[in-house]
Every structure is written in C-alpha cells, then in structure tokens.
Design a protein around this motif. Structure first.
Motif, PDB file in Angstrom:
ATOM      1  N   LEU A   1      -4.747   4.954  -2.997  1.00 12.58           N
ATOM      2  CA  LEU A   1      -5.347   4.451  -1.771  1.00 12.58           C
ATOM      3  C   LEU A   1      -6.596   5.275  -1.499  1.00 12.58           C
ATOM      4  O   LEU A   1      -6.579   6.498  -1.623  1.00 12.58           O
ATOM      5  CB  LEU A   1      -4.394   4.586  -0.586  1.00 12.58           C
ATOM      6  CG  LEU A   1      -3.060   3.842  -0.665  1.00 12.58           C
ATOM      7  CD1 LEU A   1      -2.359   3.876   0.686  1.00 12.58           C
ATOM      8  CD2 LEU A   1      -3.230   2.423  -1.126  1.00 12.58           C
TER       9      LEU A   1
ATOM     10  N   LEU B   1       0.831  -1.214   0.000  1.00  9.18           N
ATOM     11  CA  LEU B   1       0.000   0.000   0.000  1.00  9.18           C
ATOM     12  C   LEU B   1       0.858   1.253   0.000  1.00  9.18           C
ATOM     13  O   LEU B   1       0.551   2.224  -0.705  1.00  9.18           O
ATOM     14  CB  LEU B   1      -0.942   0.012   1.209  1.00  9.18           C
ATOM     15  CG  LEU B   1      -2.118  -0.947   1.196  1.00  9.18           C
ATOM     16  CD1 LEU B   1      -3.063  -0.633   2.359  1.00  9.18           C
ATOM     17  CD2 LEU B   1      -2.881  -0.915  -0.111  1.00  9.18           C
ATOM     18  N   GLU B   2       1.931   1.242   0.787  1.00  7.95           N
ATOM     19  CA  GLU B   2       2.825   2.410   0.807  1.00  7.95           C
ATOM     20  C   GLU B   2       3.446   2.640  -0.570  1.00  7.95           C
ATOM     21  O   GLU B   2       3.564   3.791  -1.018  1.00  7.95           O
ATOM     22  CB  GLU B   2       3.907   2.229   1.872  1.00  7.95           C
ATOM     23  CG  GLU B   2       3.357   2.347   3.274  1.00  7.95           C
ATOM     24  CD  GLU B   2       4.286   1.869   4.367  1.00  7.95           C
ATOM     25  OE1 GLU B   2       4.043   2.236   5.530  1.00  7.95           O
ATOM     26  OE2 GLU B   2       5.240   1.108   4.082  1.00  7.95           O
TER      27      GLU B   2
ATOM     28  N   HIS C   1       0.800   4.065  -2.872  1.00  5.96           N
ATOM     29  CA  HIS C   1       0.587   5.469  -2.513  1.00  5.96           C
ATOM     30  C   HIS C   1       1.716   6.342  -3.080  1.00  5.96           C
ATOM     31  O   HIS C   1       1.468   7.438  -3.579  1.00  5.96           O
ATOM     32  CB  HIS C   1       0.506   5.597  -0.993  1.00  5.96           C
ATOM     33  CG  HIS C   1       0.126   6.946  -0.510  1.00  5.96           C
ATOM     34  ND1 HIS C   1      -1.067   7.560  -0.835  1.00  5.96           N
ATOM     35  CD2 HIS C   1       0.775   7.821   0.298  1.00  5.96           C
ATOM     36  CE1 HIS C   1      -1.131   8.736  -0.247  1.00  5.96           C
ATOM     37  NE2 HIS C   1      -0.017   8.922   0.432  1.00  5.96           N
TER      38      HIS C   1
ATOM     39  N   LEU D   1      -5.997   4.557   3.513  1.00  8.02           N
ATOM     40  CA  LEU D   1      -5.013   5.338   4.276  1.00  8.02           C
ATOM     41  C   LEU D   1      -5.223   5.159   5.784  1.00  8.02           C
ATOM     42  O   LEU D   1      -4.258   5.044   6.542  1.00  8.02           O
ATOM     43  CB  LEU D   1      -5.092   6.818   3.896  1.00  8.02           C
ATOM     44  CG  LEU D   1      -4.547   7.176   2.519  1.00  8.02           C
ATOM     45  CD1 LEU D   1      -4.950   8.601   2.141  1.00  8.02           C
ATOM     46  CD2 LEU D   1      -3.035   7.009   2.480  1.00  8.02           C
ATOM     47  N   GLN D   2      -6.491   5.132   6.212  1.00 11.76           N
ATOM     48  CA  GLN D   2      -6.794   4.941   7.632  1.00 11.76           C
ATOM     49  C   GLN D   2      -6.349   3.565   8.111  1.00 11.76           C
ATOM     50  O   GLN D   2      -5.753   3.439   9.191  1.00 11.76           O
ATOM     51  CB  GLN D   2      -8.294   5.104   7.888  1.00 11.76           C
ATOM     52  CG  GLN D   2      -8.798   6.511   7.752  1.00 11.76           C
ATOM     53  CD  GLN D   2     -10.319   6.581   7.844  1.00 11.76           C
ATOM     54  OE1 GLN D   2     -10.997   5.595   8.076  1.00 11.76           O
ATOM     55  NE2 GLN D   2     -10.851   7.784   7.646  1.00 11.76           N
TER      56      GLN D   2
ATOM     57  N   GLU E   1      -9.457   6.828   1.031  1.00 11.10           N
ATOM     58  CA  GLU E   1      -9.329   7.437   2.362  1.00 11.10           C
ATOM     59  C   GLU E   1      -9.355   6.335   3.421  1.00 11.10           C
ATOM     60  O   GLU E   1      -8.577   6.357   4.381  1.00 11.10           O
ATOM     61  CB  GLU E   1     -10.461   8.443   2.586  1.00 11.10           C
ATOM     62  CG  GLU E   1     -10.257   9.320   3.798  1.00 11.10           C
ATOM     63  CD  GLU E   1      -9.017  10.208   3.695  1.00 11.10           C
ATOM     64  OE1 GLU E   1      -8.332  10.360   4.735  1.00 11.10           O
ATOM     65  OE2 GLU E   1      -8.720  10.742   2.619  1.00 11.10           O
TER      66      GLU E   1
ATOM     67  N   LEU F   1      -4.023   1.631   6.802  1.00 17.19           N
ATOM     68  CA  LEU F   1      -2.563   1.599   6.808  1.00 17.19           C
ATOM     69  C   LEU F   1      -2.002   2.305   8.034  1.00 17.19           C
ATOM     70  O   LEU F   1      -1.126   1.778   8.726  1.00 17.19           O
ATOM     71  CB  LEU F   1      -2.022   2.236   5.525  1.00 17.19           C
ATOM     72  CG  LEU F   1      -0.509   2.339   5.401  1.00 17.19           C
ATOM     73  CD1 LEU F   1       0.165   0.970   5.482  1.00 17.19           C
ATOM     74  CD2 LEU F   1      -0.140   3.050   4.106  1.00 17.19           C
ATOM     75  N   GLN F   2      -2.516   3.483   8.333  1.00 16.18           N
ATOM     76  CA  GLN F   2      -2.045   4.241   9.496  1.00 16.18           C
ATOM     77  C   GLN F   2      -2.325   3.480  10.790  1.00 16.18           C
ATOM     78  O   GLN F   2      -1.464   3.375  11.664  1.00 16.18           O
ATOM     79  CB  GLN F   2      -2.704   5.615   9.535  1.00 16.18           C
ATOM     80  CG  GLN F   2      -2.258   6.452  10.719  1.00 16.18           C
ATOM     81  CD  GLN F   2      -2.948   7.807  10.764  1.00 16.18           C
ATOM     82  OE1 GLN F   2      -4.066   7.970  10.290  1.00 16.18           O
ATOM     83  NE2 GLN F   2      -2.267   8.772  11.347  1.00 16.18           N
TER      84      GLN F   2
END
Length: 115
Positions: free
Chosen positions: A81, A28-29, A32, A86-87, A83, A89-90
């Motif tokens: 990605l 994912l990174e 992104h 992103l959540q 939203e 992944l974080q």
C-alpha cells in the motif's frame, strides 16, 4: 429470536464505479498483511483476476495509486500500500465507525420493532 445487529455498508461512488467500499478495504488490508495481491486474493477466496480488477479500479479512481506493485524476478514481485493508500484505508475505517456510532440510537429503537 436472534439478536438484531447493525450492518452498515459505506461506499464511495464515482460516476462510473464503486471507488471504495468494505470489500476493497478488506482487500487492501490483506495486501498490506501479505505483501501480495495474489496472496491477498487467496486469503479472501477470490481469484487473482478479480483482486487485480479491484486494485485497478481503486488506482484509477483516486488521485494517486493506493497499491504499488513490483514485477516478479529472481526475488519475486509483490505489492504494498502506498502512503496514500494507507491514509485512504484509515479514513474509510474512521468513516464506517462514525456512521455506526451516529446511527446506534436509531438502530436500537428500530431493533425494538423486530419480532
């Protein structure tokens, strides 16, 4: 003697699949960063097919898609990605960090047992 280091693998499992883990987070990174599943796969020395399978598994396991794709054309395709992606992944990176912090003292003690 080589210094011991803590290497912890956090994985989120469903009944039939690994929904998320360190490799999927790295993918994912890369998506992104590059805006492309193909470019992300190349940057990780992974086949496009394998990267697509991992993206598909993630998108199937979660409530919403983590990766959104656009088909090619005159301006080419791409991937971003969502939203929600992103959540996820974080939150996963936070979970990894907390797990390492929580185990740091026990790991230091265990490292003392090594040759």
């Amino acid at each position: 003697m080589t210094a011991a280091r803590l290497k912890l693998h956090v994985r989120i499992l469903t009944e039939d699949a690994i929904a998320f883990g360190p490799g999927k987070a790295e993918l994912l990174e890369a998506i992104h960063r590059t805006g492309s599943i193909s470019q992300a796969a190349k940057s990780m020395n992974m086949s496009y097919r394998r990267a697509w399978q991992l993206v598909d598994t993630m998108n199937q396991c979660f409530q919403s898609a983590l990766v959104e794709t656009q088909t090619g054309g005159s301006h080419g395709g791409g991937a971003v990605l969502s939203e929600f992606g992103l959540q996820v992944l974080q939150k996963f990176r936070q979970m990894e960090h907390k797990a390492k912090q929580t185990l740091a003292d026990e790991f230091a003690e265990m490292a003392n047992y090594l040759k």
